[in-house]
Design a protein around this motif. Structure first.
Motif, PDB file in Angstrom:
ATOM      1  N   ASN A 184       0.840  -1.210   0.000  1.00 34.39           N
ATOM      2  CA  ASN A 184       0.000   0.000   0.000  1.00 34.39           C
ATOM      3  C   ASN A 184       0.872   1.256   0.000  1.00 34.39           C
ATOM      4  O   ASN A 184       0.591   2.227  -0.694  1.00 34.39           O
ATOM      5  CB  ASN A 184      -0.917   0.020   1.232  1.00 34.39           C
ATOM      6  N   ARG A 187       2.120   1.997  -3.444  1.00 36.95           N
ATOM      7  CA  ARG A 187       1.106   1.987  -4.513  1.00 36.95           C
ATOM      8  C   ARG A 187       1.303   3.112  -5.529  1.00 36.95           C
ATOM      9  O   ARG A 187       1.352   2.869  -6.737  1.00 36.95           O
ATOM     10  CB  ARG A 187      -0.294   2.103  -3.882  1.00 36.95           C
ATOM     11  N   VAL A 191       2.105   2.846  -9.608  1.00 38.25           N
ATOM     12  CA  VAL A 191       1.242   3.421 -10.649  1.00 38.25           C
ATOM     13  C   VAL A 191       2.068   4.352 -11.543  1.00 38.25           C
ATOM     14  O   VAL A 191       2.015   4.293 -12.763  1.00 38.25           O
ATOM     15  CB  VAL A 191       0.033   4.155 -10.020  1.00 38.25           C
ATOM     16  N   PRO A 197      -0.461  -2.478 -16.227  1.00 35.83           N
ATOM     17  CA  PRO A 197      -0.955  -2.775 -14.875  1.00 35.83           C
ATOM     18  C   PRO A 197      -0.132  -3.903 -14.241  1.00 35.83           C
ATOM     19  O   PRO A 197       0.306  -4.818 -14.943  1.00 35.83           O
ATOM     20  CB  PRO A 197      -2.396  -3.259 -15.126  1.00 35.83           C
ATOM     21  N   LYS A 202      -4.011  -2.969  -6.608  1.00 37.56           N
ATOM     22  CA  LYS A 202      -5.421  -3.294  -6.834  1.00 37.56           C
ATOM     23  C   LYS A 202      -6.276  -2.121  -6.396  1.00 37.56           C
ATOM     24  O   LYS A 202      -5.780  -1.175  -5.769  1.00 37.56           O
ATOM     25  CB  LYS A 202      -5.803  -4.616  -6.169  1.00 37.56           C
ATOM     26  N   GLU A 203      -7.536  -2.194  -6.719  1.00 33.59           N
ATOM     27  CA  GLU A 203      -8.426  -1.054  -6.490  1.00 33.59           C
ATOM     28  C   GLU A 203      -8.459  -0.636  -5.022  1.00 33.59           C
ATOM     29  O   GLU A 203      -8.244   0.514  -4.674  1.00 33.59           O
ATOM     30  CB  GLU A 203      -9.851  -1.398  -6.959  1.00 33.59           C
ATOM     31  N   VAL A 204      -8.726  -1.613  -4.171  1.00 32.79           N
ATOM     32  CA  VAL A 204      -8.818  -1.309  -2.733  1.00 32.79           C
ATOM     33  C   VAL A 204      -7.489  -1.660  -2.063  1.00 32.79           C
ATOM     34  O   VAL A 204      -6.743  -2.479  -2.584  1.00 32.79           O
ATOM     35  CB  VAL A 204      -9.969  -2.110  -2.071  1.00 32.79           C
TER      36      VAL A 204
END
Ligand code: DON
Length: 568
Positions: A184, A187, A191, A197, A202-204
């Motif tokens: 996290n 993250r 990106v 990707p 991930k999204e969450v």
């Protein structure tokens, strides 16, 4: 100590039957972290319990310590993406049961298009971001070549050694709280620094107990399984690396990859009070500096002074200062620069180096420069000892945590940011605050200077310790202190690894201490005139001790991370 890590992962049961059948004793969805174990036959200790288990699985299948080290490294490339890798490089030091010491160098090299001033702007200022973030930061990965160079000493077929890694990548494994936090935390960089990707975003947000599945990586591992070294350095994987470079402004070419070679070197072996210390030569600075430091303290009554006594602390700090001053000036890739190794470890030189040591008074780095006159967080360590008496120590790295944070496109693995280990400009500190000069300047094909210090200790030519750690500049001082903790201060493996460490690297002229370092020690050093800085945890040391009388192994995994020990 036994921590129950994972409880009731919802779909763990669904896959586990099949996964565990193939993986033998691996439990990717339900595993525990064992910190300190004893074992009768073989033991493996690494940064992740599943990787240690993969090593033990291979030992149980009849593999030797080298087989286990290969399987553990491959598993780490999956379950410990922050540092375990196939996109980085490393060093293997081993003592084989036939009495031979070996050292395999699979350090990354600078691409052919690299140049001395590639990280300087037009005004000559260092743009260190470029040597740290993304495509331009990556050296040519050496790990896969290193694994195949190691196969010469292995017993089992490569397909068996890579099987646990493929399974862990394909079916996934449950991540720990620390791994979730780390993913996290990174993250945004994932990106920003990727063109496709990646499995790491991930999204969450990630949380402990989530399953990380890496299908692209599984595919690459299968190519390596089926095509050997060419499955990485040529064909589809090489194409993936090079097209990623083209998309992101990197300079690695197909020729760079095809030309990469791991090198077998002569391991450093020196005596310390009846034991032989076997460790890594250049292009790691670790072995030379470790030998210098141990020679500098050898004639002082350190054991009598005692663990963390002011006298012992000061002596070790001054040894560290002197070794790192020489490191900055003289050490670099021996295939490119002439390094006066013999003179640096000459007893009379070491004596003259210590002639300026004043007990009770802090030295200083202005007056303690490199001693000879000139002639004309992320890395990971694993140790294995097997039932036959083979011992292996491997330190392997992407450099920073998750390396360049750039994944090699569809190949699914992270590329290193090892170029930052070069001295991008004389005197400009790298990410670990280390400075260097000409000896470690960038040149095409050159290996950047490392601090990684995989080390084995022998008594009567039999392994009694296998150890090492990550930690950038602090690696050498951590290995030095762990050795002193065991050989001089008589600490148990657990304490030798976990007791708070300190670090001096010549510049800056500061003694770093980690959390838990005793206040009395800090005060005593301050009174002598040292500047102390408190910092975060130092290293993640892994150690296996063998009792030559009983044959028993004791493996200690560092408490500072998710590191786990396994054995049988
Ligand atoms: O080779 C070296 O010395 C560095 N690339 C090691 C980096 C490292 O240990 C990061 N770990 N925390």
């Amino acid at each position: 100590m036994r921590f129950l890590l994972i409880f009731g992962v919802a779909f763990g049961g669904l896959l586990s039957a099949c996964a565990q059948q193939q993986a033998g004793s691996l439990h990717p969805y339900d595993y525990t972290i064992e910190k300190n174990i004893t074992a009768a036959k073989g033991a493996v200790v690494s940064a992740h319990p599943l990787a240690s288990e993969a090593g033990v699985l291979v030992l149980r299948q009849g593999g030797n310590a080298v087989d286990a080290a290969i399987a553990t490294q491959l598993a780490l490339a999956v379950v410990y993406p922050g540092a375990g890798n196939i996109g980085g490089g490393g060093f293997l030091v081993a003592h084989l049961k036939n009495g031979r010491n070996i050292a395999i160098d699979y350090r990354e090299t600078a691409p052919a298009k690299a140049s001395r001033d590639m990280y300087l702007d037009s005004a000559g200022n260092a743009i260190t971001k470029l040597s740290l973030d993304g495509h331009l930061a990556a050296g040519i990965p050496g790990t896969v070549a290193g694994l195949f160079a190691s196969m010469k000493y292995a017993k089992l077929p490569f397909s068996k050694l890579i099987a646990p890694a493929i399974l862990l990548a394909e079916k996934g494994f449950v991540i720990t709280a620390k791994e979730a936090e780390s993913l996290n935390h990174t993250r945004e960089e994932f990106v920003k620094l990727n063109t496709v990707p990646t499995a790491f975003v991930k999204e969450v947000p990630w949380k402990a107990g989530d399953t990380l599945v890496q299908p692209d990586l599984a595919h690459t591992l299968k190519l390596i399984r089926d095509k050997g070294q060419a499955g990485f350095y040529e064909g589809e994987t090489a194409d993936n690396i090079v097209s990623e470079m083209q998309r992101g402004g990197g300079i690695i070419t197909l020729a760079d990859l095809k030309n990469y070679k791991a090198v077998e070197r002569k391991a450093i072996a020196f005596q310390y009070k009846g034991q032989t210390i076997v460790t890594m030569p250049l292009p790691s600075s670790g072995g030379v500096c470790l030998q210098q430091m141990m020679m500098m303290v050898e004639n002082y009554p350190v054991a009598k002074w005692g663990f963390q006594s002011p006298q012992a602390l000061q002596l070790m700090i001054e040894a560290e200062r002197r070794a790192y001053a020489d490191r900055a000036e003289f050490l670099g890739d021996p295939d490119f620069v002439k390094v006066p190794v013999a003179r640096l470890i000459d007893p009379s030189y070491i004596r003259s180096r210590m002639s300026t040591f004043t007990p009770g008074t802090a030295g200083n780095s202005d007056s303690t420069k490199a001693g000879l006159t000139k002639e004309s967080e992320q890395t990971t360590h694993l140790s294995v000892i097997d039932a036959d008496g083979n011992a292996v120590a491997v330190t392997t790295t992407l450099n920073g945590h998750y390396g360049s944070r750039t994944v090699a496109g569809k190949a699914g693995f992270l590329l290193n940011n090892e170029m930052d280990d070069f001295s991008v400009k004389p005197g400009v500190p790298n990410m670990y605050g280390l400075v260097g000069t000409e000896a470690n300047a960038i040149a095409p094909g050159k290996r950047m200077l490392s601090s990684m210090t995989p080390t084995i200790v022998l008594k009567n030519n039999k392994p009694i310790y296998s150890l090492g750690t990550p930690g950038g500049a602090t690696i050498i001082t951590s290995v030095f202190q762990t050795l002193m903790n065991t050989l001089e201060f008589g600490l148990s493996p657990e304490d030798a690894v976990n007791k708070p460490k300190f670090h001096h690297q010549w510049l800056p002229d500061v003694v770093y201490v980690e959390p838990g370092f005793p206040e009395e020690g800090v005060q005593a050093l301050e009174q002598m005139g040292y500047k102390i800085e408190k910092r975060g945890p130092i290293g993640r040391t892994e150690l296996i001790k063998k009792d030559l009388k009983t044959g028993q192994l004791q493996a200690a995994a560092d408490k500072r991370g998710d590191d786990g020990a396994a054995g049988y």
